[in-house]
Motif scaffolding. Structure first.
Motif, PDB file in Angstrom:
ATOM      1  N   LEU A 175       0.826  -1.209   0.000  1.00  0.00           N
ATOM      2  CA  LEU A 175       0.000   0.000   0.000  1.00  0.00           C
ATOM      3  C   LEU A 175       0.860   1.259   0.000  1.00  0.00           C
ATOM      4  N   LEU A 176       2.007   1.203   0.672  1.00  0.00           N
ATOM      5  CA  LEU A 176       2.930   2.346   0.642  1.00  0.00           C
ATOM      6  C   LEU A 176       3.435   2.590  -0.777  1.00  0.00           C
ATOM      7  N   SER A 212       0.649   4.190  -2.720  1.00  0.00           N
ATOM      8  CA  SER A 212       0.407   5.584  -2.333  1.00  0.00           C
ATOM      9  C   SER A 212       1.510   6.510  -2.823  1.00  0.00           C
ATOM     10  N   THR A 262      -1.537   8.387  -7.968  1.00  0.00           N
ATOM     11  CA  THR A 262      -2.394   7.765  -6.957  1.00  0.00           C
ATOM     12  C   THR A 262      -2.624   8.723  -5.815  1.00  0.00           C
TER      13      THR A 262
END
Length: 253
Positions: free
Chosen positions: A244-245, A248, A253
């Protein structure tokens, strides 16, 4: 009764002689082929060889300029992606070894002890489903990086036509494909190891267990199973957190 499961991997036997959860996964075998301490191998393979070096080679083939090459290779999203791949090589081994270490206590609860424990968790290192998972991840990632070409919004990330690109671009394209294959091997291995061990835990719970009396052990002998489950969860959700990092930090995004 056979030798305790937890001790098998520490005997120095060749990996081909090991069976069930004692055997290394495909991702582990790849890293072990470099004959380095495993954490060092994960860093070398996942972070440097098929991470930083891949990004740098691709960017330099595109620009022939060191400044943007270094900037691209050291960009936060690139470093996070490299870290994700390195972690993805390490996590399956950690999860599998935790399973092996827990095996002695858990196998004592089974009718056939160690043999049945290895049967329950035999799929963890089974090559065929790992290859299938790897190929699915590879196809999905190749499709994802090719979206700009498909929709006509960007160039192909791989250049193989010697007439359209330089030899360095060709080499960078080939190396990029290899890097994607290596990365998806690691990523798929995390998912497969977590899923297969979780499935094994479910099967273990359905077996006729010889639980210890409550007055001897309030956990009925199942405390190692809880510790194993927590270890799996921390490892897997660490992987999800890194993923997820990366998302992001990615542009757009």
């Amino acid at each position: 009764m056979g030798a305790p499961t937890a001790s098998r991997e520490l005997t120095g036997r060749p990996s081909d002689d090991l069976h069930g959860p004692d055997a290394p996964t495909l991702a582990e075998r790849f890293v072990l082929a470099f004959r380095l301490p495993y954490p060092v191998g994960c860093f070398l393979v996942g972070f440097f060889l098929f991470g930083v070096l891949d990004v740098a080679l691709t960017k330099y083939a595109e620009t022939a300029n060191l400044a943007p090459t270094v900037a691209k290779a050291l960009a936060p999203v690139s470093l996070l992606t490299d870290l994700l791949v390195a972690y993805s090589f390490y996590a399956p081994r950690y999860m599998r070894r935790r399973l092996v270490e827990t095996g002695r206590a858990l196998s004592n609860l089974l009718p056939d002890r160690d043999a049945e424990f290895r049967r329950i968790f035999a799929e963890v290192a089974a090559p065929r489903p790992q290859v299938v998972a790897w190929m699915l991840f590879l196809v999905a990632l190749l499709a994802a990086v090719s979206v700009p070409v498909i929709v006509g919004t960007g160039p192909s990330p791989f250049v193989f036509n010697a007439g359209a690109g330089t030899p360095l671009e060709f080499v960078a394209g080939v190396y990029g494909i290899v890097s994607l294959a290596v990365a998806t091997l690691a990523l798929s291995s995390v998912v497969w190891t977590f899923w297969s061990i979780s499935l094994g835990i479910h099967r273990f719970g359905q077996a006729p267990l010889a639980l210890r009396p409550y007055y001897e052990d309030p956990f009925l002998g199942l405390k190692p199973l809880g510790v194993l489950s927590l270890s799996l969860a921390f490892s897997y959700f660490g992987f999800i957190g890194l993923f997820l990092l990366v998302l992001s930090a990615s542009p757009g995004t």
